[in-house]
Write an enzyme that holds these catalytic residues in place. Structure first.
Site, PDB file in Angstrom:
ATOM      1  N   TYR A  11      36.450  44.257  48.149  1.00  0.00           N
ATOM      2  CA  TYR A  11      37.396  45.292  48.198  1.00  0.00           C
ATOM      3  C   TYR A  11      37.263  46.674  48.520  1.00  0.00           C
ATOM      4  N   ASP A  31      27.022  40.768  53.822  1.00  0.00           N
ATOM      5  CA  ASP A  31      27.571  40.138  52.404  1.00  0.00           C
ATOM      6  C   ASP A  31      27.165  38.643  52.586  1.00  0.00           C
ATOM      7  N   ASN A  99      21.341  38.766  40.060  1.00  0.00           N
ATOM      8  CA  ASN A  99      22.344  39.205  41.494  1.00  0.00           C
ATOM      9  C   ASN A  99      22.257  40.711  41.440  1.00  0.00           C
ATOM     10  N   SER A 124      29.807  52.513  37.636  1.00  0.00           N
ATOM     11  CA  SER A 124      30.884  52.405  36.828  1.00  0.00           C
ATOM     12  C   SER A 124      31.122  53.276  35.673  1.00  0.00           C
ATOM     13  N   TYR A 148      27.292  43.128  32.158  1.00  0.00           N
ATOM     14  CA  TYR A 148      27.696  43.499  33.296  1.00  0.00           C
ATOM     15  C   TYR A 148      27.471  45.111  33.358  1.00  0.00           C
ATOM     16  N   LYS A 152      24.539  47.725  35.593  1.00  0.00           N
ATOM     17  CA  LYS A 152      24.777  48.792  36.219  1.00  0.00           C
ATOM     18  C   LYS A 152      23.973  50.106  35.735  1.00  0.00           C
ATOM     19  N   ASN A 178      39.224  53.080  37.522  1.00  0.00           N
ATOM     20  CA  ASN A 178      39.759  51.619  37.810  1.00  0.00           C
ATOM     21  C   ASN A 178      40.585  51.764  39.003  1.00  0.00           C
ATOM     22  N   LEU A 199      44.619  44.250  35.294  1.00  0.00           N
ATOM     23  CA  LEU A 199      45.941  44.453  35.218  1.00  0.00           C
ATOM     24  C   LEU A 199      46.761  44.605  36.504  1.00  0.00           C
ATOM     25  N   PHE A 217      47.860  42.953  26.393  1.00  0.00           N
ATOM     26  CA  PHE A 217      46.801  42.928  25.482  1.00  0.00           C
ATOM     27  C   PHE A 217      46.940  44.068  24.223  1.00  0.00           C
ATOM     28  N   GLY A 294      36.530  43.393  23.228  1.00  0.00           N
ATOM     29  CA  GLY A 294      36.028  44.239  24.123  1.00  0.00           C
ATOM     30  C   GLY A 294      36.673  45.428  24.510  1.00  0.00           C
TER      31      GLY A 294
HETATM   32  P1  NAD Z   1      34.124  42.601  45.446  1.00  0.00           P
HETATM   33  O1  NAD Z   1      33.620  41.405  44.535  1.00  0.00           O
HETATM   34  O2  NAD Z   1      35.388  42.619  45.965  1.00  0.00           O
HETATM   35  O3  NAD Z   1      32.956  43.063  46.399  1.00  0.00           O
HETATM   36  C1  NAD Z   1      31.607  42.913  46.125  1.00  0.00           C
HETATM   37  C2  NAD Z   1      31.150  42.109  47.408  1.00  0.00           C
HETATM   38  O4  NAD Z   1      29.786  41.844  47.316  1.00  0.00           O
HETATM   39  C3  NAD Z   1      31.603  40.904  47.718  1.00  0.00           C
HETATM   40  O5  NAD Z   1      32.153  40.601  49.201  1.00  0.00           O
HETATM   41  C4  NAD Z   1      30.619  39.791  47.396  1.00  0.00           C
HETATM   42  O6  NAD Z   1      30.794  38.558  48.134  1.00  0.00           O
HETATM   43  C5  NAD Z   1      29.412  40.597  47.677  1.00  0.00           C
HETATM   44  N1  NAD Z   1      28.267  40.337  47.069  1.00  0.00           N
HETATM   45  C6  NAD Z   1      28.248  39.885  45.511  1.00  0.00           C
HETATM   46  N2  NAD Z   1      26.790  39.370  45.258  1.00  0.00           N
HETATM   47  C7  NAD Z   1      26.137  39.623  46.479  1.00  0.00           C
HETATM   48  C8  NAD Z   1      24.619  39.193  46.990  1.00  0.00           C
HETATM   49  N3  NAD Z   1      23.850  38.897  46.019  1.00  0.00           N
HETATM   50  N4  NAD Z   1      24.390  39.344  48.197  1.00  0.00           N
HETATM   51  C9  NAD Z   1      25.034  39.778  48.910  1.00  0.00           C
HETATM   52  N5  NAD Z   1      26.405  40.019  48.774  1.00  0.00           N
HETATM   53  C10 NAD Z   1      26.909  39.872  47.643  1.00  0.00           C
HETATM   54  O7  NAD Z   1      34.236  43.918  44.260  1.00  0.00           O
HETATM   55  P2  NAD Z   1      34.634  45.474  44.505  1.00  0.00           P
HETATM   56  O8  NAD Z   1      35.446  45.526  43.412  1.00  0.00           O
HETATM   57  O9  NAD Z   1      34.670  45.789  45.863  1.00  0.00           O
HETATM   58  O10 NAD Z   1      33.043  46.108  43.804  1.00  0.00           O
HETATM   59  C11 NAD Z   1      32.150  46.544  44.695  1.00  0.00           C
HETATM   60  C12 NAD Z   1      31.217  47.384  43.642  1.00  0.00           C
HETATM   61  O11 NAD Z   1      31.732  48.435  43.110  1.00  0.00           O
HETATM   62  C13 NAD Z   1      30.641  46.141  42.641  1.00  0.00           C
HETATM   63  O12 NAD Z   1      29.171  46.606  42.567  1.00  0.00           O
HETATM   64  C14 NAD Z   1      31.326  46.630  41.445  1.00  0.00           C
HETATM   65  O13 NAD Z   1      30.434  46.164  40.251  1.00  0.00           O
HETATM   66  C15 NAD Z   1      31.555  48.188  41.550  1.00  0.00           C
HETATM   67  N6  NAD Z   1      32.697  48.450  40.579  1.00  0.00           N
HETATM   68  C16 NAD Z   1      33.818  47.741  40.851  1.00  0.00           C
HETATM   69  C17 NAD Z   1      34.874  48.362  39.924  1.00  0.00           C
HETATM   70  C18 NAD Z   1      36.301  47.614  40.318  1.00  0.00           C
HETATM   71  O14 NAD Z   1      37.149  47.549  39.390  1.00  0.00           O
HETATM   72  N7  NAD Z   1      36.710  46.949  41.355  1.00  0.00           N
HETATM   73  C19 NAD Z   1      34.822  49.236  39.103  1.00  0.00           C
HETATM   74  C20 NAD Z   1      33.579  49.760  38.823  1.00  0.00           C
HETATM   75  C21 NAD Z   1      32.506  49.452  39.715  1.00  0.00           C
HETATM   76  C1  UD1 Z   2      37.941  46.124  33.222  1.00  0.00           C
HETATM   77  C2  UD1 Z   2      36.554  45.687  32.804  1.00  0.00           C
HETATM   78  C3  UD1 Z   2      35.525  46.875  32.978  1.00  0.00           C
HETATM   79  C4  UD1 Z   2      35.598  47.402  34.694  1.00  0.00           C
HETATM   80  C5  UD1 Z   2      37.215  47.391  35.079  1.00  0.00           C
HETATM   81  C6  UD1 Z   2      37.254  47.782  36.509  1.00  0.00           C
HETATM   82  C7  UD1 Z   2      36.712  44.391  30.870  1.00  0.00           C
HETATM   83  C8  UD1 Z   2      36.684  44.358  29.101  1.00  0.00           C
HETATM   84  N1  UD1 Z   2      36.413  45.530  31.198  1.00  0.00           N
HETATM   85  O1  UD1 Z   2      38.191  47.188  32.441  1.00  0.00           O
HETATM   86  O2  UD1 Z   2      34.344  46.444  32.723  1.00  0.00           O
HETATM   87  O3  UD1 Z   2      34.971  48.392  35.023  1.00  0.00           O
HETATM   88  O4  UD1 Z   2      37.830  46.244  34.614  1.00  0.00           O
HETATM   89  O5  UD1 Z   2      38.597  48.052  36.949  1.00  0.00           O
HETATM   90  O6  UD1 Z   2      37.153  43.462  31.507  1.00  0.00           O
HETATM   91  N2  UD1 Z   2      45.450  44.469  30.720  1.00  0.00           N
HETATM   92  C9  UD1 Z   2      46.545  43.899  29.893  1.00  0.00           C
HETATM   93  N3  UD1 Z   2      47.117  42.791  30.745  1.00  0.00           N
HETATM   94  C10 UD1 Z   2      46.267  41.878  31.538  1.00  0.00           C
HETATM   95  C11 UD1 Z   2      45.055  42.720  31.959  1.00  0.00           C
HETATM   96  C12 UD1 Z   2      44.690  44.017  31.405  1.00  0.00           C
HETATM   97  O7  UD1 Z   2      47.418  44.244  29.139  1.00  0.00           O
HETATM   98  O8  UD1 Z   2      46.431  40.630  32.012  1.00  0.00           O
HETATM   99  C13 UD1 Z   2      45.149  45.664  29.878  1.00  0.00           C
HETATM  100  C14 UD1 Z   2      43.889  46.162  29.247  1.00  0.00           C
HETATM  101  O9  UD1 Z   2      43.892  45.744  27.931  1.00  0.00           O
HETATM  102  C15 UD1 Z   2      43.353  47.478  29.633  1.00  0.00           C
HETATM  103  C16 UD1 Z   2      44.378  47.591  30.863  1.00  0.00           C
HETATM  104  O10 UD1 Z   2      45.313  46.668  30.985  1.00  0.00           O
HETATM  105  O11 UD1 Z   2      44.163  48.335  28.506  1.00  0.00           O
HETATM  106  C17 UD1 Z   2      43.406  47.662  32.089  1.00  0.00           C
HETATM  107  O12 UD1 Z   2      42.593  46.544  31.955  1.00  0.00           O
HETATM  108  P1  UD1 Z   2      41.658  46.014  33.352  1.00  0.00           P
HETATM  109  O13 UD1 Z   2      42.664  46.144  34.563  1.00  0.00           O
HETATM  110  O14 UD1 Z   2      41.074  44.654  33.013  1.00  0.00           O
HETATM  111  O15 UD1 Z   2      40.491  47.301  33.191  1.00  0.00           O
HETATM  112  P2  UD1 Z   2      39.488  47.608  32.078  1.00  0.00           P
HETATM  113  O16 UD1 Z   2      39.940  47.192  30.787  1.00  0.00           O
HETATM  114  O17 UD1 Z   2      39.414  49.004  32.061  1.00  0.00           O
END
Ligand code: NAD
Ligand code: UD1
Length: 337
Positions: A11, A31, A99, A124, A148, A152, A178, A199, A217, A294
């Protein structure tokens, strides 16, 4: 610059690839496709008009990574690859640490072997844990609350030790809040398998009729409307933050830096649902349930340091985030039919 994106078809990686290619960098995607599809590389070609090579491999394959860094004469790495589902990490911590943490060690070994010393790491806001004050600034104590988040934090600690040992490395740890939204083309976006945990993708599926209703929630938090408050940041803003981070690493003297990437604005669940209704013109039925275990009541970024050090701040609004998510959802549905 020649830049390797681990997790590049995911993503955030794919959106960053589009931004870097538009800025005339040479991007290589790496990837294992455990949470994305190879077709993303084709879509990026449509978006950018350039061919972005995709190496299909695991970051724990140090030899393949080393070979990729050499073959493509890589100068910097942006490390997105990782597993990110909090619930899965609680159920299976060993897989998560293997991983995310062992995978990062493998990457660092490959970088050391090829003298690539510039790294941007996807961290994160989850590393901060329970807020002692808000907004979180980068000096807020870190105390991740689940495997998780700890993966990080362990990686950040490993990178800090590396920076202490080798002052010629340049490392940026970007702490995302987010990420939501999608590229304006509707070709790339967040498309989770099965029922979304987060969400915004959940709301998008309810709006499209793929899911019957949203479960909110908890509405008894100490927040203005009782629902959870988060700092949603447009994925294109986030992608531009990576470009800014890379550029600033070239100029800075510190071997490692930590930077929040968020808007600094807290948005409640009810506010996001209303914005999505407005953007999509669809009804979004919802019910309120108990709090999700959580979950924190509220958190959002102090985005001052990003502005000062990277010259970056988010420019897109909540309406932009909802509109682009909806556009991607509609396009994805058309592609599936
Ligand atoms: P994503 O799952 O869409 O992208 C991660 C990619 O890494 C995927 O394409 C997956 O196939 C690849 N991958 C996973 N393990 C691998 C491995 N061992 N070898 C090679 N490829 C591998 O997730 P994203 O939302 O794009 O997140 C990217 C990074 O940002 C992640 O490290 C995630 O923890 C971090 N992050 C994401 C969020 C979020 O909400 N999306 C928030 C904070 C941090
Ligand atoms: C989640 C992860 C966090 C991660 C982040 C990335 C958990 C406990 N935490 O956090 O580690 O970094 O995503 O974006 O999973 N909500 C609803 N209904 C739903 C889904 C969510 O009400 O179906 C609410 C949640 O209670 C929260 C808000 O929406 O208040 C955002 O939720 P979400 O998108 O899951 O993100 P985080 O909770 O911030």
């Amino acid at each position: 610059m020649n830049i390797l994106l681990t997790g590049g078809t995911g993503y955030i990686g794919s959106h960053t690839a589009a931004v870097l290619a538009a800025a005339n960098h040479q991007v290589v995607l790496y990837d294992n496709l455990c949470n994305s599809q190879a077709s993303v590389a084709d879509r990026l070609q449509t978006i950018t008009g350039k061919t972005l090579p995709l190496v299909i491999g695991d970051i724990r394959n140090t030899l393949l990574l080393t070979d990729t860094l050499k073959t493509h004469q890589i100068e910097a790495v942006i490390h997105f690859a990782g597993l990110k589902a909090v619930g899965d990490s609680v159920r299976d911590p060993v897989t998560y640490f293997d991983n995310n943490v062992a995978g990062t060690l493998s990457l660092l070994q490959a970088m050391q072997a090829t003298a690539v010393k510039t790294l941007v790491f996807s961290s994160s806001a989850t590393v901060y844990g329970e807020p002692q004050y808000l907004p979180y600034d980068e000096k807020h104590p870190t105390r991740a609350m689940n495997p998780y988040g700890r993966s990080k934090l362990h990686i950040e600690e490993i990178l800090a030790d590396l920076a202490t040992a080798h002052a010629d490395w340049r490392i940026a740890c970007l702490r995302y809040f987010n990420p939501v939204g999608a590229h304006e083309s509707g070709l790339i976006g967040e498309d989770p398998e099965g029922i979304p945990n987060n969400l915004m993708p959940f709301v998008a599926r309810v709006a499209s009729g793929a899911l019957p209703r949203l479960t909110i929630f908890g509405n008894d938090y100490e927040t203005p409307d009782g629902t959870g408050v988060r700092d949603y940041v447009h994925v294109m803003d986030l992608a531009e933050g990576h470009l800014a981070a890379l550029e600033s690493l070239g100029k800075g003297s510190a071997p490692i830096r930590y930077t929040n990437l968020g808007t600094g604005i807290g948005v409640s669940v009810l506010e996001l649902v209303q914005a999505f209704k407005d953007a999509s013109g669809q009804d979004i039925p919802s019910v309120v349930s108990d709090r999700r275990p959580g979950d924190l009541p509220a958190y959002y970024a102090d985005a001052t340091k990003a502005k000062q050090e990277l010259g970056w701040s988010a420019t897109r609004t909540l309406a932009d985030m909802c509109q682009s998510t909806w556009h991607f959802q509609v396009c994805a549905k058309q592609r599936a039919n």
